[in-house]
Design a protein around this motif. Structure first.
Motif, short mmCIF file in Angstrom:
data_model
loop_
_atom_site.label_atom_id
_atom_site.label_comp_id
_atom_site.label_asym_id
_atom_site.label_seq_id
_atom_site.Cartn_x
_atom_site.Cartn_y
_atom_site.Cartn_z
N VAL A 248 0.86 -1.19 0.00
CA VAL A 248 0.00 0.00 0.00
C VAL A 248 0.90 1.24 0.00
CG1 VAL A 248 -1.80 1.27 1.25
CG2 VAL A 248 -1.85 -1.24 1.18
N ASP A 249 1.28 1.67 -1.20
CA ASP A 249 2.12 2.86 -1.35
C ASP A 249 1.51 3.75 -2.44
OD1 ASP A 249 2.59 1.58 -3.74
OD2 ASP A 249 4.68 1.08 -3.33
N ASN A 250 2.24 4.79 -2.84
CA ASN A 250 1.64 5.73 -3.80
C ASN A 250 2.05 5.44 -5.26
OD1 ASN A 250 4.26 6.59 -3.56
ND2 ASN A 250 3.75 8.77 -3.70
N ALA A 251 2.61 4.24 -5.50
CA ALA A 251 3.02 3.90 -6.88
C ALA A 251 1.82 3.92 -7.82
CB ALA A 251 3.70 2.54 -6.90
N TYR A 252 0.63 3.58 -7.30
CA TYR A 252 -0.59 3.62 -8.12
C TYR A 252 -0.74 5.00 -8.76
CZ TYR A 252 -5.66 4.20 -8.90
OH TYR A 252 -6.90 4.49 -9.43
N LEU A 279 -5.31 16.07 -7.64
CA LEU A 279 -5.14 15.22 -6.46
C LEU A 279 -4.23 14.03 -6.76
CD1 LEU A 279 -8.80 15.31 -5.11
CD2 LEU A 279 -6.76 16.09 -3.87
N VAL A 280 -4.41 13.46 -7.95
CA VAL A 280 -3.55 12.32 -8.34
C VAL A 280 -2.09 12.76 -8.28
CG1 VAL A 280 -2.84 10.88 -10.31
CG2 VAL A 280 -5.28 11.14 -9.76
N LYS A 281 -1.84 13.94 -8.83
CA LYS A 281 -0.47 14.47 -8.85
C LYS A 281 0.04 14.67 -7.41
CE LYS A 281 2.92 16.86 -11.07
NZ LYS A 281 3.72 16.95 -9.87
N HIS A 282 -0.85 15.21 -6.57
CA HIS A 282 -0.49 15.46 -5.17
C HIS A 282 -0.10 14.15 -4.46
CE1 HIS A 282 -0.51 17.22 -1.24
NE2 HIS A 282 -1.65 16.67 -0.85
N TYR A 283 -0.90 13.11 -4.63
CA TYR A 283 -0.60 11.83 -3.95
C TYR A 283 0.63 11.15 -4.57
CZ TYR A 283 -5.25 12.60 -1.99
OH TYR A 283 -6.36 13.14 -1.38
N ALA A 284 0.84 11.39 -5.87
CA ALA A 284 2.04 10.83 -6.51
C ALA A 284 3.30 11.47 -5.94
CB ALA A 284 1.97 11.05 -8.02
N ASP A 286 3.42 12.95 -2.81
CA ASP A 286 3.46 12.96 -1.35
C ASP A 286 2.77 11.71 -0.78
OD1 ASP A 286 3.20 13.47 1.34
OD2 ASP A 286 2.53 15.55 1.10
N PRO A 287 3.55 10.64 -0.53
CA PRO A 287 2.97 9.37 -0.07
C PRO A 287 2.21 9.51 1.26
CG PRO A 287 5.39 9.28 -0.05
CD PRO A 287 4.99 10.55 -0.73
N LEU A 288 2.69 10.40 2.13
CA LEU A 288 2.03 10.55 3.43
C LEU A 288 0.65 11.19 3.27
CD1 LEU A 288 2.98 9.66 6.19
CD2 LEU A 288 3.61 12.04 6.68
N ALA A 289 0.57 12.14 2.32
CA ALA A 289 -0.72 12.79 2.07
C ALA A 289 -1.73 11.72 1.60
CB ALA A 289 -0.58 13.88 1.01
N PHE A 290 -1.27 10.79 0.78
CA PHE A 290 -2.15 9.69 0.35
C PHE A 290 -2.59 8.86 1.55
CE2 PHE A 290 -1.95 5.04 -0.90
CZ PHE A 290 -3.32 4.95 -1.15
N TRP A 291 -1.66 8.42 2.35
CA TRP A 291 -2.00 7.60 3.51
C TRP A 291 -3.01 8.29 4.42
CZ3 TRP A 291 2.26 4.48 6.46
CH2 TRP A 291 2.67 3.40 5.67
N ASN A 292 -2.77 9.58 4.68
CA ASN A 292 -3.67 10.31 5.58
C ASN A 292 -5.07 10.40 5.01
OD1 ASN A 292 -1.72 10.69 7.50
ND2 ASN A 292 -1.08 12.68 6.70
N GLN A 293 -5.16 10.75 3.72
CA GLN A 293 -6.49 10.90 3.13
C GLN A 293 -7.16 9.53 2.95
OE1 GLN A 293 -8.26 13.80 2.62
NE2 GLN A 293 -9.89 12.27 2.43
N PHE A 294 -6.36 8.53 2.61
CA PHE A 294 -6.92 7.18 2.44
C PHE A 294 -7.55 6.72 3.77
CE2 PHE A 294 -6.57 2.48 2.37
CZ PHE A 294 -7.33 2.22 1.23
#
Ligand code: HEM
Length: 323
Positions: A248-252, A279-284, A286-294
């Motif tokens: 579960v990382d931001n590689a997606y 948002l896609v660009k943001h999570y690509a 910043d992995p932590l931003a993805f984890w927090n929002q997920f």
């Protein structure tokens, strides 16, 4: 007694008000310590069950995470997806997004069996699935979040809603946004929750249009055509995130930025000029931003409840059938 009756009337009024706008709302009917007294071991039993399942087969994490999504988008998170068909009951398992695709039911059965031994009749199947989905994410290296609890299991299922509410892999961005809004979820939730495709696999039948489409420029898609021909090979699988399919990382999101999303619905999130593409660009980036929002969006999705189920629902003894 009069006080109790008044409280009951208030509850019914509150519930009926929210029913009228359901599902675009969720009530504060859940709490973090729900099983503290009735089943203090609940969370650790679910965790052990998921640990065993993922140790057997790492993809089991993805199966359970997807089960939870397909549960919540139909009548709210109420375990309806787990119900088997019988001669007199039609469940959701034969709906087109589910049939030949949704798996992992026996993982929830095993956990339920353990829980019934320790605290019979206490822990709902809907709650088991919600916590198991969180644990699935952790076991694939993802974030932890607190799971509000106290869902009831439905006595009903809806084949029609399963066919209507769950987005198809060829959905346009407008349809994806609409189907999430219908559940009370925002475009931010849509982008973050689509990040669940950082793990798991899809079948050729679901990505064929993508790899043969005019937008499929990546060489990886040409290679995929060998195992996913124009006709035949429908059940041949490929990772949704080919870079790190079990993490579960931001590689997606990085894949999406590089136009390597496996499903049309994944790549739709990067539509030119859309809020979702930012948002896609943001999570690509910043992995932590993805984890927090997920984490936040998983709680929001888990909180989709049909208030009526709190009045008419139950705690099933067996997740596959109503009591
Ligand atoms: C945004 C709209 C979504 C669409 C159109 C979609 C569609 C799909 C499709 C077509 C597959 C492959 C199924 C198969 O080939 O048998 C899949 C797999 C998966 N989906 Fe989604 N999905 C969406 C959102 C979500 C969400 C919100 C979650 C969870 C939070 C999720 C979790 C998963 C997982 C983990 C898998 C892999 C399952 C496996 O390995 O069997 N998806 N999805």
């Amino acid at each position: 007694m009069a006080k109790a009756t008044f409280a009951r009337v208030l509850l019914v009024v509150a519930l009926s008000m929210s029913i009228s706008i359901w599902p675009a709302c969720s009530l504060n009917l859940l709490s973090l310590d729900y099983y503290e007294k009735s089943c203090p071991m609940a969370l650790s039993i679910i965790k052990s069950g998921m640990e065993a399942a993922v140790a057997r087969e790492v993809r089991n994490a993805a199966l359970v995470l997807r089960l939870h999504f397909h549960d919540c988008f139909v009548q709210g998170c109420d375990g309806s997806v787990l119900l088997d068909d019988t001669p007199t009951f039609t469940g959701e398992k034969t709906a087109s997004p589910n049939i030949n695709s949704l798996r992992g039911f026996e993982i929830i059965d095993d956990i339920k069996e353990q829980l019934e031994k320790v605290c019979p009749g206490a822990v709902s199947c809907a709650d088991i699935l919600t916590v198991a989905a969180r644990d699935a994410v952790i076991l694939n290296g993802g974030p932890y979040w607190h799971v509000p609890l106290g869902r009831k299991d439905s006595r009903t299922a809806s084949l029609v809603e399963a066919n209507t509410n769950i987005p198809t892999p060829n959905s346009t961005l407008a349809v994806l946004i609409r189907k999430f809004l219908f559940q009370g979820l925002t475009p931010i939730d849509l982008v973050a929750l689509s990040g669940a495709h950082t793990i798991g696999q899809a079948r050729c039948t679901n990505f064929r249009d993508r790899i043969y489409g005019s937008d499929a420029k990546d060489t990886r898609f040409s290679l995929l055509k060998a195992s996913c021909p124009l006709s035949g090979g429908d059940n041949n699988i490929s990772p949704l995130d080919f870079v790190s399919p079990t993490v579960v990382d931001n590689a997606y999101y990085k894949n999406l930025v590089n136009e390597r999303g496996l499903l049309i619905s994944d790549q739709e999130l990067t539509r030119f000029g859309s809020v979702t593409s930012a948002l896609v660009k943001h999570y690509a980036d910043d992995p932590l931003a993805f984890w927090n929002q997920f984490s936040d969006s998983m709680v929001s999705m888990g909180n989709i409840v049909n208030p009526l189920t709190f009045l008419t629902g139950e705690v099933r003894k067996n997740c596959r059938r109503v009591n």
